[in-house]
Write an enzyme that holds these catalytic residues in place. Structure first.
Site, PDB file in Angstrom:
ATOM      1  N   ASP A   8       0.864  -1.280  -0.145  1.00 34.46           N
ATOM      2  CA  ASP A   8      -0.067  -0.106  -0.017  1.00 34.46           C
ATOM      3  C   ASP A   8       0.777   1.041   0.095  1.00 34.46           C
ATOM      4  O   ASP A   8       1.548   1.323   0.873  1.00 34.46           O
ATOM      5  CB  ASP A   8      -1.021   0.076   1.274  1.00 34.46           C
ATOM      6  CG  ASP A   8      -1.869   1.031   1.380  1.00 34.46           C
ATOM      7  OD1 ASP A   8      -2.093   1.614   0.332  1.00 34.46           O
ATOM      8  OD2 ASP A   8      -2.427   1.306   2.327  1.00 34.46           O
ATOM      9  N   ASP A 103      -3.307   2.339  -5.877  1.00 35.92           N
ATOM     10  CA  ASP A 103      -1.975   2.230  -5.057  1.00 35.92           C
ATOM     11  C   ASP A 103      -2.183   1.232  -3.967  1.00 35.92           C
ATOM     12  O   ASP A 103      -1.303   1.124  -3.062  1.00 35.92           O
ATOM     13  CB  ASP A 103      -2.065   3.507  -4.423  1.00 35.92           C
ATOM     14  CG  ASP A 103      -2.861   3.736  -3.039  1.00 35.92           C
ATOM     15  OD1 ASP A 103      -4.095   3.213  -3.004  1.00 35.92           O
ATOM     16  OD2 ASP A 103      -2.338   3.952  -1.933  1.00 35.92           O
ATOM     17  N   GLU A 104      -2.793   0.109  -4.303  1.00 37.62           N
ATOM     18  CA  GLU A 104      -2.568  -0.845  -3.207  1.00 37.62           C
ATOM     19  C   GLU A 104      -2.954  -2.131  -4.205  1.00 37.62           C
ATOM     20  O   GLU A 104      -3.621  -2.248  -4.978  1.00 37.62           O
ATOM     21  CB  GLU A 104      -3.283  -0.967  -2.094  1.00 37.62           C
ATOM     22  CG  GLU A 104      -4.742  -0.704  -2.327  1.00 37.62           C
ATOM     23  CD  GLU A 104      -5.541  -0.522  -0.838  1.00 37.62           C
ATOM     24  OE1 GLU A 104      -5.149  -1.474   0.162  1.00 37.62           O
ATOM     25  OE2 GLU A 104      -6.272   0.428  -0.550  1.00 37.62           O
TER      26      GLU A 104
HETATM   27 MG   LIG Z   1      -2.560   3.811   0.198  1.00 41.44          MG
END
Ligand SMILES: [Mg+2]
Length: 348
Positions: A8, A103-104
């Site tokens: 993350d 983003d993860e």
């Molecule tokens: Mg994040």
């Protein structure tokens, strides 16, 4: 036993902005919609968090908490490009990658030949690559399953790694607050609390049948999570599962007729984005004045306006008279088992 890594990025959108403009590093910064457009904070940096600013908070509230907040509209094209660079780094270490957002992602490294199969060393290598090549930081969690890996990646954020070995799972979940389990939102949390249930240990003491009766479909999964169990595999999917359009209104809508008018205005854009792709389901999403939201969907092979109307009516009734701040329409593409709920890209 699986080896799952959840990676993350740390306050992703804000981190990209600070990287590209170092003057932003020392100021409270948020990415989000403007107050005039009743926007919501998508991401903020740690400086802004000191003032209590959080993602998913209204921009209005964020600016009250932090009058000096620097608000940027965001550069989605740049974030998507960086996301692809991150993805390319993941691909060095595993083919089993399930992105959750820009983003993860989850990575299954159970059979990885790298670092003699050490998930911890792979996670550290990924974080090092991201830092060196992209000048950004990521946090990672390593665990025997997805939900624990996701929780683990939060433990040492920002720029941290947390490894949960199979032997440590039982102790870790015992004291785990139930709100940390993905899927337990504020509403479920207060229902659990009303039953005296605050940690996984509290659920462990419950009778399983009774518990599942209380919480329905989610009950079984939640009961399993309380024991550290999550059998879901990492699903590799490059195909799009849904297409949607949504809009946040400048002023709450107070009637179903007004909601329908906005939906009618959205429909042509949905048709355009859908293109030639085959439809499997249609659905609607409403967000109410108190920020709760609901979705309704129905199996259908076509964009049926009557069906949208019916779904909007049911969704609107769920608000029990609350004003509507966001209206969305979406289509689940045919050949896909699940409809992905449309999500604003909140990034922690
Ligand atoms: Mg994040």
């Amino acid at each position: 036993m699986r080896k799952i890594i959840h990676v993350d990025m740390d306050c992703f959108f804000a981190a990209v902005e600070m990287r590209d403009n170092p003057a932003l590093k020392s100021v409270p910064l948020a990415i989000g919609g403007s107050r005039e457009q009743r926007g919501v904070i998508s991401t903020c940096n740690y400086e802004a968090r000191k003032y209590g600013v959080r993602s998913a908070m209204s921009t209005h509230k964020a600016q009250l908490l932090c009058p000096k907040l620097v608000l940027l509209p965001g550069r989605m094209g740049v974030y998507k490009a960086v996301s692809q660079q991150i993805r390319a780094i993941f691909e060095r270490y595993s083919d089993l990658i399930e992105p959750l957002s820009l983003d993860e992602a989850y990575l299954d490294v159970t059979d990885s030949p790298h670092f003699k199969g050490s998930a911890s060393l792979i996670a550290e290598a990924i974080r090092a690559d991201i830092r060196r090549e992209l000048n950004l930081t990521a946090s990672a969690g390593v665990a025997p399953n997805k939900f624990l890996a996701k929780i683990a990646s939060e433990e040492n954020k920002p720029d941290g790694l947390f490894v949960l070995t199979p032997a440590a799972v039982a102790d870790f979940v015992k004291d785990l607050p139930l709100r940390k389990i993905p899927g337990v939102g504020p509403a479920t949390e207060s229902r659990l609390a009303a039953l005296g249930l605050k940690t996984c240990a509290d659920i462990q003491r419950c009778d399983q049948d009774w518990f599942e009766l209380q919480f329905g479909k989610f009950g079984r999964a939640l009961y399993e999570r309380a024991f550290g169990i999550d059998e879901r595999g990492v699903t590799v999917s490059r195909e799009r599962k849904s297409v949607g359009v949504e809009t946040t209104l400048p002023k709450d809508l107070e009637t179903l007729a007004a909601v329908r008018r906005v939906a009618d205005e959205l429909a042509p854009e949905l048709t355009r984005r859908l293109g030639e792709r085959a439809i499997g389901k249609v659905g609607v999403k409403l967000k109410f004045s108190d920020f709760t939201q609901t979705t309704m969907e129905h199996v259908s092979g076509e964009l049926d306006h009557g069906l949208f109307d019916a779904l909007l009516e049911t969704a609107y009734q769920r608000g029990q008279g609350k004003g509507v701040r966001l209206v969305g329409l979406f289509v689940g593409l045919a050949g896909q088992g699940v409809i992905q709920q449309l999500k604003l890209p909140f990034a922690e």
